[in-house]
Write a protein that holds these residues in place. Structure first.
Motif, PDB file in Angstrom:
ATOM      1  N   HIS A   1      -1.246  64.031 -25.732  1.00 49.15           N
ATOM      2  CA  HIS A   1      -0.982  62.718 -26.325  1.00 49.15           C
ATOM      3  C   HIS A   1      -1.052  62.719 -27.851  1.00 49.15           C
ATOM      4  O   HIS A   1      -0.610  61.768 -28.476  1.00 49.15           O
ATOM      5  CB  HIS A   1      -1.960  61.675 -25.777  1.00 49.15           C
ATOM      6  CG  HIS A   1      -1.693  61.346 -24.342  1.00 49.15           C
ATOM      7  ND1 HIS A   1      -0.669  60.527 -23.950  1.00 49.15           N
ATOM      8  CD2 HIS A   1      -2.293  61.770 -23.209  1.00 49.15           C
ATOM      9  CE1 HIS A   1      -0.655  60.442 -22.636  1.00 49.15           C
ATOM     10  NE2 HIS A   1      -1.629  61.187 -22.159  1.00 49.15           N
ATOM     11  N   ASN A   2      -1.636  63.751 -28.445  1.00 50.59           N
ATOM     12  CA  ASN A   2      -1.850  63.712 -29.885  1.00 50.59           C
ATOM     13  C   ASN A   2      -1.176  64.828 -30.670  1.00 50.59           C
ATOM     14  O   ASN A   2      -1.338  64.907 -31.879  1.00 50.59           O
ATOM     15  CB  ASN A   2      -3.359  63.721 -30.181  1.00 50.59           C
ATOM     16  CG  ASN A   2      -4.015  62.466 -29.674  1.00 50.59           C
ATOM     17  OD1 ASN A   2      -3.974  61.441 -30.330  1.00 50.59           O
ATOM     18  ND2 ASN A   2      -4.585  62.530 -28.492  1.00 50.59           N
TER      19      ASN A   2
ATOM     20  N   VAL B   1       7.395  69.507 -26.205  1.00 52.66           N
ATOM     21  CA  VAL B   1       7.662  70.775 -25.535  1.00 52.66           C
ATOM     22  C   VAL B   1       7.654  70.572 -24.017  1.00 52.66           C
ATOM     23  O   VAL B   1       8.480  71.115 -23.293  1.00 52.66           O
ATOM     24  CB  VAL B   1       6.622  71.837 -25.947  1.00 52.66           C
ATOM     25  CG1 VAL B   1       6.872  73.156 -25.235  1.00 52.66           C
ATOM     26  CG2 VAL B   1       6.658  72.055 -27.452  1.00 52.66           C
ATOM     27  N   LYS B   2       6.729  69.754 -23.570  1.00 51.87           N
ATOM     28  CA  LYS B   2       6.624  69.440 -22.145  1.00 51.87           C
ATOM     29  C   LYS B   2       7.924  68.794 -21.638  1.00 51.87           C
ATOM     30  O   LYS B   2       8.354  69.047 -20.520  1.00 51.87           O
ATOM     31  CB  LYS B   2       5.442  68.490 -21.959  1.00 51.87           C
ATOM     32  CG  LYS B   2       5.005  68.291 -20.557  1.00 51.87           C
ATOM     33  CD  LYS B   2       4.005  69.325 -20.103  1.00 51.87           C
ATOM     34  CE  LYS B   2       3.718  69.106 -18.624  1.00 51.87           C
ATOM     35  NZ  LYS B   2       3.248  70.305 -17.969  1.00 51.87           N
TER      36      LYS B   2
ATOM     37  N   VAL C   1       4.755  74.280 -18.904  1.00 46.60           N
ATOM     38  CA  VAL C   1       4.025  74.264 -20.169  1.00 46.60           C
ATOM     39  C   VAL C   1       2.631  73.751 -19.851  1.00 46.60           C
ATOM     40  O   VAL C   1       2.494  72.717 -19.201  1.00 46.60           O
ATOM     41  CB  VAL C   1       4.684  73.276 -21.160  1.00 46.60           C
ATOM     42  CG1 VAL C   1       3.970  73.290 -22.493  1.00 46.60           C
ATOM     43  CG2 VAL C   1       6.163  73.592 -21.340  1.00 46.60           C
ATOM     44  N   ASP C   2       1.586  74.469 -20.249  1.00 47.44           N
ATOM     45  CA  ASP C   2       0.243  73.955 -19.975  1.00 47.44           C
ATOM     46  C   ASP C   2      -0.285  73.163 -21.175  1.00 47.44           C
ATOM     47  O   ASP C   2       0.422  72.957 -22.155  1.00 47.44           O
ATOM     48  CB  ASP C   2      -0.703  75.082 -19.532  1.00 47.44           C
ATOM     49  CG  ASP C   2      -1.171  75.967 -20.682  1.00 47.44           C
ATOM     50  OD1 ASP C   2      -0.876  75.643 -21.855  1.00 47.44           O
ATOM     51  OD2 ASP C   2      -1.828  76.982 -20.408  1.00 47.44           O
ATOM     52  N   GLY C   3      -1.493  72.689 -21.060  1.00 51.97           N
ATOM     53  CA  GLY C   3      -2.063  71.814 -22.072  1.00 51.97           C
ATOM     54  C   GLY C   3      -2.400  72.494 -23.383  1.00 51.97           C
ATOM     55  O   GLY C   3      -2.810  71.838 -24.334  1.00 51.97           O
TER      56      GLY C   3
ATOM     57  N   ASN D   1      10.304  58.679 -24.316  1.00 53.57           N
ATOM     58  CA  ASN D   1      10.536  58.718 -22.862  1.00 53.57           C
ATOM     59  C   ASN D   1       9.431  59.475 -22.156  1.00 53.57           C
ATOM     60  O   ASN D   1       8.947  59.061 -21.113  1.00 53.57           O
ATOM     61  CB  ASN D   1      11.876  59.390 -22.547  1.00 53.57           C
ATOM     62  CG  ASN D   1      13.042  58.515 -22.922  1.00 53.57           C
ATOM     63  OD1 ASN D   1      12.864  57.340 -23.226  1.00 53.57           O
ATOM     64  ND2 ASN D   1      14.224  59.082 -22.912  1.00 53.57           N
ATOM     65  N   GLU D   2       9.039  60.594 -22.733  1.00 53.70           N
ATOM     66  CA  GLU D   2       8.018  61.436 -22.117  1.00 53.70           C
ATOM     67  C   GLU D   2       6.701  60.668 -22.008  1.00 53.70           C
ATOM     68  O   GLU D   2       6.052  60.685 -20.978  1.00 53.70           O
ATOM     69  CB  GLU D   2       7.840  62.711 -22.955  1.00 53.70           C
ATOM     70  CG  GLU D   2       6.765  63.656 -22.480  1.00 53.70           C
ATOM     71  CD  GLU D   2       7.073  64.333 -21.152  1.00 53.70           C
ATOM     72  OE1 GLU D   2       8.254  64.413 -20.771  1.00 53.70           O
ATOM     73  OE2 GLU D   2       6.112  64.770 -20.501  1.00 53.70           O
TER      74      GLU D   2
END
Ligand code: NAG
Ligand code: NAG
Length: 130
Positions: A13-14, A20-21, A45-47, A95-96
């Protein structure tokens, strides 16, 4: 919905991780810090922005090309992730993030906490009357 621990959610979120996600399942190019680059489809894609890719062509700094079915790219090796030209960056991010928001709303945390407060008050009164 983004899956990950609290730290990963914070990054999502930041930071531009959400961008990328949003490129998941897209074909793109990722430049690595050692002057090589990878073309392929982003499968996950991970965190921490570690990226798994499929149908990969890896090009080293001498211009040699190698094909791989899958490749795991460590976040710390990434220099750039190319955003396909058809993607508007701002729209994609918006959108994401709305996509995740909509999934959170049905939980109705306000109603729940009000109920919890009521129950807590009742308990406290019961305890006080003992
Ligand atoms: C560049 O980094 C990638 C990913 O870590 C690695 O697979 C590759 O061997 C490295 N290439 C060179 C020339 O160091
Ligand atoms: C992804 O990268 C982070 C740090 O960049 C690392 O701590 C984590 O273990 C990596 N995840 C995997 C699956 O390798």
């Amino acid at each position: 919905m983004f899956v990950g621990n609290a730290k990963e959610k914070f990054f999502y979120h930041n930071t531009l991780l959400c961008l990328v996600k949003a490129l998941q399942d897209q074909s793109t190019v990722i430049d690595l810090r050692n002057d090589s680059y990878v073309c392929g489809i982003i499968s996950s894609v991970d965190g921490f922005m570690n990226i798994s890719m499929s149908n990969v062509v890896y090009c080293d700094s001498q211009g040699n090309e190698y094909s791989f079915e899958n490749m795991f790219i460590h976040a710390r090796n990434i220099r750039y992730v190319h955003v396909p030209q058809t993607f508007s960056i701002l729209t994609t991010i918006r959108n994401e993030l709305t996509k995740t928001k909509q999934k959170i709303i049905p939980k109705k945390p306000v109603e729940k906490s009000r109920k919890a407060k009521k129950a807590l008050k009742l308990h406290m009164e019961t305890v006080a009357s003992i």
